[in-house]
Design a protein around this motif. Structure first.
Motif, PDB file in Angstrom:
ATOM      1  N   PHE A   1      -8.262   0.259 -10.431  1.00 57.87           N
ATOM      2  CA  PHE A   1      -8.129  -0.946 -11.250  1.00 57.87           C
ATOM      3  C   PHE A   1      -7.424  -2.056 -10.481  1.00 57.87           C
ATOM      4  O   PHE A   1      -8.007  -3.118 -10.208  1.00 57.87           O
ATOM      5  CB  PHE A   1      -7.369  -0.571 -12.516  1.00 57.87           C
ATOM      6  N   LEU A   2      -6.182  -1.833 -10.086  1.00 53.90           N
ATOM      7  CA  LEU A   2      -5.465  -2.822  -9.298  1.00 53.90           C
ATOM      8  C   LEU A   2      -6.124  -3.003  -7.939  1.00 53.90           C
ATOM      9  O   LEU A   2      -6.188  -4.113  -7.406  1.00 53.90           O
ATOM     10  CB  LEU A   2      -4.005  -2.395  -9.137  1.00 53.90           C
ATOM     11  N   GLY A   3      -6.637  -1.910  -7.381  1.00 54.33           N
ATOM     12  CA  GLY A   3      -7.260  -1.996  -6.067  1.00 54.33           C
ATOM     13  C   GLY A   3      -8.438  -2.932  -6.020  1.00 54.33           C
ATOM     14  O   GLY A   3      -8.549  -3.780  -5.118  1.00 54.33           O
ATOM     15  N   ALA A   4      -9.353  -2.827  -6.979  1.00 53.89           N
ATOM     16  CA  ALA A   4     -10.533  -3.686  -6.994  1.00 53.89           C
ATOM     17  C   ALA A   4     -10.148  -5.149  -7.145  1.00 53.89           C
ATOM     18  O   ALA A   4     -10.715  -6.026  -6.477  1.00 53.89           O
ATOM     19  CB  ALA A   4     -11.474  -3.261  -8.125  1.00 53.89           C
TER      20      ALA A   4
ATOM     21  N   MET B   1      -7.514  -1.246   3.102  1.00 49.62           N
ATOM     22  CA  MET B   1      -6.925  -0.917   1.811  1.00 49.62           C
ATOM     23  C   MET B   1      -7.280   0.501   1.403  1.00 49.62           C
ATOM     24  O   MET B   1      -8.425   0.926   1.545  1.00 49.62           O
ATOM     25  CB  MET B   1      -7.407  -1.886   0.721  1.00 49.62           C
ATOM     26  N   THR B   2      -6.300   1.207   0.882  1.00 46.99           N
ATOM     27  CA  THR B   2      -6.549   2.467   0.199  1.00 46.99           C
ATOM     28  C   THR B   2      -6.482   2.186  -1.301  1.00 46.99           C
ATOM     29  O   THR B   2      -5.815   1.256  -1.733  1.00 46.99           O
ATOM     30  CB  THR B   2      -5.511   3.532   0.568  1.00 46.99           C
ATOM     31  N   GLY B   3      -7.180   2.997  -2.083  1.00 50.31           N
ATOM     32  CA  GLY B   3      -7.158   2.775  -3.527  1.00 50.31           C
ATOM     33  C   GLY B   3      -7.922   1.548  -3.967  1.00 50.31           C
ATOM     34  O   GLY B   3      -7.717   1.034  -5.072  1.00 50.31           O
TER      35      GLY B   3
ATOM     36  N   HIS C   1      -1.565  -0.163   0.913  1.00 55.18           N
ATOM     37  CA  HIS C   1      -1.682   1.219   0.424  1.00 55.18           C
ATOM     38  C   HIS C   1      -1.489   1.246  -1.090  1.00 55.18           C
ATOM     39  O   HIS C   1      -0.375   1.107  -1.596  1.00 55.18           O
ATOM     40  CB  HIS C   1      -0.639   2.109   1.102  1.00 55.18           C
ATOM     41  N   MET C   2      -2.593   1.416  -1.812  1.00 57.73           N
ATOM     42  CA  MET C   2      -2.569   1.436  -3.280  1.00 57.73           C
ATOM     43  C   MET C   2      -3.003   2.772  -3.855  1.00 57.73           C
ATOM     44  O   MET C   2      -2.847   2.995  -5.066  1.00 57.73           O
ATOM     45  CB  MET C   2      -3.486   0.338  -3.836  1.00 57.73           C
ATOM     46  N   ALA C   3      -3.575   3.646  -3.041  1.00 55.90           N
ATOM     47  CA  ALA C   3      -4.129   4.897  -3.552  1.00 55.90           C
ATOM     48  C   ALA C   3      -3.044   5.722  -4.225  1.00 55.90           C
ATOM     49  O   ALA C   3      -2.011   6.026  -3.622  1.00 55.90           O
ATOM     50  CB  ALA C   3      -4.767   5.691  -2.416  1.00 55.90           C
ATOM     51  N   ALA C   4      -3.267   6.054  -5.468  1.00 58.68           N
ATOM     52  CA  ALA C   4      -2.322   6.870  -6.223  1.00 58.68           C
ATOM     53  C   ALA C   4      -3.028   7.398  -7.454  1.00 58.68           C
ATOM     54  O   ALA C   4      -3.939   6.762  -7.987  1.00 58.68           O
ATOM     55  CB  ALA C   4      -1.086   6.064  -6.622  1.00 58.68           C
ATOM     56  N   LEU C   5      -2.598   8.545  -7.884  1.00 62.46           N
ATOM     57  CA  LEU C   5      -3.089   9.097  -9.134  1.00 62.46           C
ATOM     58  C   LEU C   5      -2.077   8.741 -10.213  1.00 62.46           C
ATOM     59  O   LEU C   5      -0.933   9.190 -10.176  1.00 62.46           O
ATOM     60  CB  LEU C   5      -3.257  10.618  -9.027  1.00 62.46           C
ATOM     61  N   TYR C   6      -2.498   7.914 -11.170  1.00 68.08           N
ATOM     62  CA  TYR C   6      -1.615   7.459 -12.244  1.00 68.08           C
ATOM     63  C   TYR C   6      -1.995   8.226 -13.496  1.00 68.08           C
ATOM     64  O   TYR C   6      -3.050   7.989 -14.088  1.00 68.08           O
ATOM     65  CB  TYR C   6      -1.774   5.952 -12.449  1.00 68.08           C
TER      66      TYR C   6
END
Length: 332
Positions: free
Chosen positions: A11-14, A5-7, A73-78
């Protein structure tokens, strides 16, 4: 199953990490800062393997995804902060290109976490799995739309890529207090007395995390919406009033009339050192008043009541010290 997992410290990642571990999977995280892992995952009591690196670095991504049965793949700058423009393009678009291409070569199935805001709508303002990609000028929305294009290109090429579209997410256990939870907190702190009309789909982070865990097993479709419900901005504030028992005075102005203000704030924000809670992107998303098709596929995950989500979020913020007792509930 080994899931990369990335990200995973977001919040959603954890929450997704925790849901995957509960489902019996092993998790390997690609993280930029290893020190972020413990505070993000401590509330869930889970153990993970860690690879340190950036999603834009092909060598780091290869180390992380090699041998994995699935990649999320969740890594993103929101962010709707105009100062983050360059980083959003680098991470949200560039990182997606690197991760999905590398995952195709070295891993099994792939889940790409997109956003409802990456999609455009027709005249009925309803989002569907076949909705076109948005053509947005706002930096965050544009970066997510660009990432969506990349994911769809992989799908069209026959890659095992599943795309998910989370709503605006709130919920407990947010170690960095991301955009939506920060906005909720600002309302309870009296920092948001003026609201645009309109609304947006709202979801519980725990429900979308459950969806992601279910998508690690083979599924028939390739695009899924995170469980959620449409809330007008008025209903959002009403829900906060009902949960906390506070008056929370608010003025609602037409979103279209507030858009120029948001543009001006964006210009000022580029040189103003402190964050101004009146972003163009947030006003714009409210003004669109988009809803998710009531028949949209959520892989059987039902959205919990909004009142439950808000109550749990406010209680957690109080217990974690983000809110005072007076801010979280009316004092008799």
């Amino acid at each position: 199953m080994l899931v990369c997992m990335t990200g995973g410290t977001g919040f959603l990642g954890a929450h997704t990490v925790a849901a995957a571990v509960r489902a019996g999977h092993r998790v390997r995280l690609l993280v930029r800062d290893e020190s972020a892992v413990e505070p993000a995952l401590a509330p869930f009591g889970v153990d993970v393997d860690v690879v340190v690196g950036d999603v834009t670095d092909p060598f780091a991504v290869t180390r992380a995804v090699r041998g994995a049965d699935a990649v999320v793949h969740m890594a993103a700058l929101y962010s709707f902060d105009s100062r983050d423009r360059a980083n959003m393009q680098r991470v949200n678009e560039g990182g997606t290109a690197v991760v999905l291409e590398t995952a195709r070569r070295h891993a099994g199935s792939i889940v790409h976490v997109s956003s409802i805001f990456a999609l455009d709508v027709e005249h009925d303002r309803v989002l569907r799995a076949d909705s076109p990609v948005a053509r947005a000028k706002e930096p965050y929305l544009a970066s997510k739309a660009a990432a969506e294009v990349i994911a769809r290109e992989h799908q069209e090429a026959g890659a095992p890529v599943v795309i998910t579209y989370p709503s605006a997410l709130i919920g407990p256990h947010d170690s960095r207090l991301g955009d939506q939870n920060a906005r909720l907190r600002n309302v309870l702190r009296g920092l948001m007395p003026i609201w645009p009309t309109g609304g947006f789909p709202v979801g519980d982070v725990r429900d979308t995390a459950t969806l992601h865990a279910r998508l690690l097993d083979p599924v028939p479709g390739n695009r899924y919406f995170g469980p959620g419900r449409y809330l007008s901005t008025r209903d959002f504030v009403r829900t906060l009033r009902a949960i906390t028992g506070r008056r929370l005075p608010a003025v609602f102005l037409p979103a279209t009339s507030m858009l120029p203000v948001g543009l001006l704030v964006g210009l000022v924000q580029r040189v103003w050192p402190w964050h101004i809670p009146a972003e163009y992107g947030a006003i714009y998303t409210c003004s669109r008043r988009v809803r998710v098709d009531e028949n949209a596929d959520t892989n059987g995950v039902k959205a919990r009541p909004v009142e439950e989500t808000v109550r749990d979020t406010v209680s957690w913020m109080r217990d974690a010290g983000w809110l005072t007792a007076r801010q979280s509930v009316a004092v008799a």
